[in-house]
Design a protein around this motif. Structure first.
Motif, PDB file in Angstrom:
ATOM      1  N   GLY A  20      29.211  47.315  33.874  1.00  0.00           N
ATOM      2  CA  GLY A  20      29.663  46.111  34.547  1.00  0.00           C
ATOM      3  C   GLY A  20      28.933  44.911  33.968  1.00  0.00           C
ATOM      4  O   GLY A  20      28.391  44.973  32.863  1.00  0.00           O
ATOM      5  N   ASN A  21      28.862  43.842  34.736  1.00  0.00           N
ATOM      6  CA  ASN A  21      28.248  42.610  34.247  1.00  0.00           C
ATOM      7  C   ASN A  21      27.150  42.136  35.196  1.00  0.00           C
ATOM      8  O   ASN A  21      27.254  42.309  36.405  1.00  0.00           O
ATOM      9  N   ASN A  22      26.131  41.533  34.624  1.00  0.00           N
ATOM     10  CA  ASN A  22      25.048  40.894  35.388  1.00  0.00           C
ATOM     11  C   ASN A  22      24.263  41.872  36.255  1.00  0.00           C
ATOM     12  O   ASN A  22      23.817  41.516  37.332  1.00  0.00           O
TER      13      ASN A  22
ATOM     14  N   GLN B 153      24.537  52.207  37.941  1.00  0.00           N
ATOM     15  CA  GLN B 153      25.112  51.012  38.545  1.00  0.00           C
ATOM     16  C   GLN B 153      26.506  50.799  37.980  1.00  0.00           C
ATOM     17  O   GLN B 153      26.671  50.668  36.768  1.00  0.00           O
ATOM     18  N   TYR B 154      27.499  50.769  38.870  1.00  0.00           N
ATOM     19  CA  TYR B 154      28.880  50.544  38.467  1.00  0.00           C
ATOM     20  C   TYR B 154      29.404  49.353  39.253  1.00  0.00           C
ATOM     21  O   TYR B 154      29.647  49.453  40.458  1.00  0.00           O
ATOM     22  N   GLY B 155      29.539  48.225  38.599  1.00  0.00           N
ATOM     23  CA  GLY B 155      30.029  47.028  39.262  1.00  0.00           C
ATOM     24  C   GLY B 155      29.387  45.797  38.646  1.00  0.00           C
ATOM     25  O   GLY B 155      28.898  45.825  37.509  1.00  0.00           O
ATOM     26  N   ASN B 156      29.337  44.724  39.422  1.00  0.00           N
ATOM     27  CA  ASN B 156      28.810  43.458  38.926  1.00  0.00           C
ATOM     28  C   ASN B 156      27.750  42.924  39.884  1.00  0.00           C
ATOM     29  O   ASN B 156      27.827  43.129  41.094  1.00  0.00           O
TER      30      ASN B 156
ATOM     31  N   GLY C 214      25.164  43.938  45.178  1.00  0.00           N
ATOM     32  CA  GLY C 214      24.311  44.767  46.026  1.00  0.00           C
ATOM     33  C   GLY C 214      22.892  44.819  45.485  1.00  0.00           C
ATOM     34  O   GLY C 214      22.647  44.568  44.311  1.00  0.00           O
ATOM     35  N   SER C 215      21.932  45.149  46.363  1.00  0.00           N
ATOM     36  CA  SER C 215      20.527  45.240  45.951  1.00  0.00           C
ATOM     37  C   SER C 215      19.869  46.447  46.590  1.00  0.00           C
ATOM     38  O   SER C 215      20.142  46.780  47.743  1.00  0.00           O
TER      39      SER C 215
END
Length: 160
Positions: A103-105, A125-128, A153-154
């Motif tokens: 993902g990004n960032n 981690q799958y997403g942004n 998310g964190s």
């Protein structure tokens, strides 16, 4: 006149064969260099011990900073996307870790300094805009698998 046309035609075919042979020689040379690089890496691995770090980055502006002190380690990093960051600082007897950011960032910060422990875990981690931060290690965090999906998310883990 016929001899010139035939000779010219043969000349063209001959030059095409040379070009194909040059491409084959170039590919063979490239394969040979790859094999030499793999052999060199294996020799260096044997000299350095059983410590390997593999980093695969596909995308733009991905950042990885790894500092590891271990008797044995196997670290695999994959960053697929843009502007993913990874900071990994570990001091342990043994480290087996897989870190994937798709993902990004996305950001991973993993800090641990217990030279007598083993650190075996996976962080996916799958997403942004996902953040994972971990300080320390203990028997509870060993063999832990963290999977974060979605956006923004964190996760914060404090081990004592």
């Amino acid at each position: 006149m016929k001899k010139t046309v035939t000779y010219g035609l043969l000349m063209v075919l001959f030059s095409c064969n040379l070009q194909a042979q040059d491409e084959q020689d170039f590919k063979q040379f490239g394969l040979q260099k790859q094999q030499e690089a793999v052999q060199k890496a294996q020799k260096e691995k044997n000299v350095a011990g059983n410590n390997t770090v593999t980093i695969q980055q596909i995308g733009y502006q991905n950042y990885t900073n790894i500092a590891v002190k271990a008797q044995q380690s196997n670290i695999d990093v994959k960053q697929l996307g843009n502007q993913n960051n990874l900071d990994l600082y570990k001091n342990a007897r043994e480290i087996n870790q897989s870190l994937i950011q798709k993902g990004n960032n996305n950001k991973i910060n993993d800090f641990s300094a217990n030279p007598y422990s083993a650190s075996n875990n996976q962080i996916l981690q799958y997403g942004n805009n996902l953040n994972y931060t971990s300080y320390g290690s203990n028997s509870i965090s060993d063999d832990m698998k963290i999977i974060q999906r979605g956006n923004s998310g964190s996760i914060l883990i404090l081990n004592r």
